[in-house]
Scaffold this active site. Structure first.
Site, PDB file in Angstrom:
ATOM      1  CB  SER A 143      33.548  44.552 -15.368  1.00 25.79           C
ATOM      2  OG  SER A 143      34.524  45.437 -14.858  1.00 25.79           O
ATOM      3  CE1 TYR A 156      29.723  47.719 -13.281  1.00 35.08           C
ATOM      4  CE2 TYR A 156      32.054  47.177 -13.240  1.00 35.08           C
ATOM      5  CZ  TYR A 156      30.900  47.456 -13.942  1.00 35.08           C
ATOM      6  OH  TYR A 156      30.926  47.468 -15.314  1.00 35.08           O
ATOM      7  CE  LYS A 160      29.133  44.580 -15.305  1.00 36.65           C
ATOM      8  NZ  LYS A 160      28.217  44.446 -16.468  1.00 36.65           N
TER       9      LYS A 160
END
Length: 251
Positions: A143, A156, A160
């Site tokens: 991401s 998150y 990633k």
């Protein structure tokens, strides 16, 4: 059933088996479709057989259900399965919120799927690739959150960024076996998982105003670079984290 296309031999996946996790999701399904069009024998992986019914019926991909968070399940599913390509596309967004309010139960769940799960699949798929002696390619779907700060994305982003680190280590260790490993780092794709946050006017407007191309990506715009990195056209590319972000991380 998708009929394979005839075109550039560098994008010919005939006689190659490619495993795609998260195959029932938007980006995963787009990747399965494109691989099938280029002649790949696709194994579509997901958490349950039912979640894979639609994409396997559409493309002719073979379903493979397993629990990405459980090593026994991943090992049992992948042991003895010969693959020449892997796409670690399964992902979990968690909850967007302030760093001071991080829920560590959610944090652990996000890392269990996005980081640990991808590493488990890579661990057992790489064993198969090495044993097969044909080399291969692995693409991890990371991401833009691993590359630049996004408000409220601590869990998150951590998952990633960890995945990008795994990509570089895997590229270094597996290169001697002819196995290439890369990440793609997409911007927002308006999937059901992302719409509840990124679809809000007060979020979408300011975000897109900072992006040179000024729009969110489509699933197909992520699938195409994934398939490129799996293909012979990318034969000298490994250890790369490729932004697919409309220029957002260039700012």
């Amino acid at each position: 059933m998708i009929t394979p296309t005839v075109g550039n031999p560098m994008f010919d996946f005939t006689d190659r088996t490619v495993l795609v996790t998260g195959a029932s999701g938007s980006i995963g399904a787009a990747t399965v479709r494109l691989l099938a069009r280029h002649g790949a024998d696709v194994i579509a992986a997901g958490p349950t057989p039912e979640s894979l019914t639609a994409i396997t019926a559409e493309t002719g991909a073979r379903p493979l259900a397993f629990d990405l968070a459980a090593e026994d399940s991943v090992r049992d599913a992948l042991t003895g399965v010969a693959v020449q390509g892997v796409v670690n596309c399964a992902g979990y967004g968690g909850v967007v919120g302030p760093l001071t309010e991080v829920d560590f139960g959610v944090f652990d769940e996000v890392l269990a799927v996005n980081t640990r799960g991808a590493l488990l699949v890579t661990k057992y798929a790489a064993r198969s690739m090495i044993a097969g002696g044909r080399g291969g390619a692995i693409v991890n779907v990371s991401s833009q959150a691993a590359l630049v700060a996004l408000d409220g994305h601590a869990s998150y982003a951590a998952s990633k960024a960890g995945l990008d680190g795994i990509t570089r280590v895997a590229a270094y260790e597996l290169g001697q076996h002819g196995i290439r490993v890369n990440s793609v780092n997409p911007t927002v794709v308006m999937t059901p998982m992302s719409a509840s946050y990124w679809g809000r006017d007060e979020i979408q407007g300011p975000f897109l105003s900072q992006m040179p191309l000024g729009r969110y990506a489509t699933e197909d715009e992520i699938a195409a670079p994934i398939v490129f990195l799996l293909s012979d056209a990318a034969a000298m590319i490994t250890g790369v984290c490729l932004p697919i972000d409309g220029g957002y991380t260039s700012r």
